[in-house]
Design an enzyme around this catalytic site. Structure first.
Site, PDB file in Angstrom:
ATOM      1  CD  GLN A 275      -3.044  -0.865   2.168  1.00 33.40           C
ATOM      2  OE1 GLN A 275      -3.263  -1.455   3.146  1.00 33.40           O
ATOM      3  NE2 GLN A 275      -3.900   0.144   1.986  1.00 33.40           N
ATOM      4  CG  HIS A 276       0.267   3.520   2.270  1.00 33.31           C
ATOM      5  ND1 HIS A 276      -0.847   3.567   2.614  1.00 33.31           N
ATOM      6  CD2 HIS A 276       0.801   2.409   3.568  1.00 33.31           C
ATOM      7  CE1 HIS A 276      -1.409   2.919   3.645  1.00 33.31           C
ATOM      8  NE2 HIS A 276      -0.465   2.238   4.132  1.00 33.31           N
TER       9      HIS A 276
ATOM     10  CG  ASP B 130       0.153  -5.156   2.013  1.00 31.86           C
ATOM     11  OD1 ASP B 130      -0.556  -4.246   2.461  1.00 31.86           O
ATOM     12  OD2 ASP B 130       1.403  -4.585   2.037  1.00 31.86           O
TER      13      ASP B 130
END
Length: 435
Positions: free
Chosen positions: A71-72, A236
């Site tokens: 992520q991110h 995830d």
């Protein structure tokens, strides 16, 4: 039988599983490594994805696919679809000051109400602010912002950079779980026709508006160039929740390089302290999550100190009494994210001639690591998240001492599923919904 593909494009590597859509049984699989670092050229992920698919026998007989991923990470694209600069990953902390600036500008309470999050350096919004402040020429080039799994889905569907004209940026898609980790998307109820994005926050971060991936519903799909159905993918943690079969009332405790504690909730969760991030899941529910920096590496460190492998560390820990005769390890070896103590260090207390034994030190390591994760469960409980069962996953869950000590420290029944590539399996389960 119908075959589907699930992908986990994680920080360390790309894992691909081809599974029977009806039974979920793995038919074949592949893997390829990712480069180290907190700032990575996304083309390395694209190369690894192609290698892992080839090792798994290709896509010729696959009916649908979906990608889960870290992520991110900030994937910034220009109007021609070129990557503007290396992607800043979730573990890149250079945007910590940008997170503080955004919080000061809007207020933690307002940001939580609008996005479910208080900004920290992990989230995409802070990386965009860092880009605006430190690389303004690059920021000015940004025409679209994607996350790692969004960008890989776009590429594998057959889109990418173009030499002339504008790339098909409107074909970027994402899902609720990954969008909820950006810091500029609302995981709660949105009005019909609203995409959920908070454009004011995006502009405050980047300095101007940009194309953002369309957020697909959990069972919504698009197509690739060969007509296969493509699922929305997942971050995830949400992918792992799908893969392990977590349901409302479950909390998943993942003991890897870092620790994550996340639960399935029917209601959005908002925490103005920032301890709990109010993410969405990949199945229409919500995924409040707590992240710790110190998890399995605590056991690695104490194992090295004692000169033993993980099996012997486990044996030593189980040879000691609960509480380790008062020996206590505060395991902040790399600072800590929850609680937010980036400059903290680990400490060992309660040392006496009687308590300072190899067995007690091993026990204190296990109890200290689990105690940090247990604080995450407590934070979820305080926000009203129902917790009836803990599912222990990740490398650290393979320790017998961890498995046996966890119920007492966490305060709930604990189950340890068989080890597996849960993010990739979750993506495959999502793809199976499409056939």
């Amino acid at each position: 039988m119908a075959l589907v593909m699930g992908v986990d494009s994680s920080t360390q590597s790309c894992k691909v599983v081809i599974v029977d859509a009806q039974t979920g049984a793995i038919v074949r699989e592949g893997r390829a490594p990712h480069p180290d670092g907190t700032s990575v050229d996304p083309d390395a992920w694209w190369t690894a994805l192609q290698q892992a698919i080839a090792e798994a026998g290709g896509l010729a007989d696959v009916a649908a696919w979906s990608i889960g991923g870290q992520q991110h990470g900030m994937v910034a694209l220009d109007a021609q679809g070129n990557v503007v600069r290396d992607a800043l990953l979730w573990n890149d902390t250079r945007s910590a000051a940008a997170a503080a600036d955004l919080t000061a500008e809007f207020g933690a309470a307002a940001l939580v109400a609008r996005t479910g999050l208080v900004p920290v350096a992990s989230f995409t919004i802070t990386k965009l602010r860092w880009l605006r402040d430190h690389e303004p020429e690059n920021a000015a080039r940004v025409a679209a912002v994607a996350l790692p799994h969004d960008w890989l889905t776009w590429r594998l569907r057959g889109f990418g950079p173009v030499a002339d004209g504008r790339a098909a940026l409107d074909e970027l898609v994402t899902d609720r779980s990954d969008a909820s980790g950006t810091g500029y998307w609302n995981p709660g109820e949105v009005e019909e026709g609203d995409d959920g994005y908070d454009r004011e926050l995006l502009i405050a971060a980047l300095g101007h508006d940009a194309v953002l991936p369309r957020v697909l519903g959990p069972r919504e799909s698009v197509a690739d160039a060969d007509g296969r159905r493509v699922g929305p993918g997942a971050g995830d943690n949400a992918g792992a929740a799908l893969g392990v079969g977590a349901r409302v009332g479950d909390v998943v405790v993942s003991i890897g390089t870092s620790g994550t504690v996340f639960a399935i909730s029917e209601q959005p969760v908002r925490d103005e302290s920032g301890t709990v991030a109010g993410f969405a899941d990949a199945d229409g529910h919500f995924l409040p999550i707590v992240v710790t920096l110190n998890a399995a590496r605590v056991l690695d460190a104490i194992g090295r100190l004692l000169g033993v492998d993980h099996a012997e560390l486990s044996r030593l820990a189980l040879a000691a009494e609960p509480g380790a005769a008062g020996l206590a390890l505060l395991p902040y070896f790399e600072g800590e994210r929850t609680p937010n103590l980036p400059d903290a260090s680990a400490s060992l207390t309660g040392m006496t001639l009687a308590s300072t034994t190899r067995e007690n030190l091993a026990r204190a390591a296990v109890e200290g690591m689990l105690g940090g994760l247990g604080a995450g469960l407590d934070a979820l409980r305080e926000l009203g998240v129902p917790i009836e069962r803990a599912l222990l996953i990740g490398g650290g869950a393979q320790s017998e001492a961890v498995r046996r000590i966890a119920p007492d420290v966490l305060g709930v029944p604990v189950e340890v599923p068989e080890p597996g590539e849960y993010v990739a399996l979750g993506a495959a389960r999502q793809a199976a919904w499409m056939v």
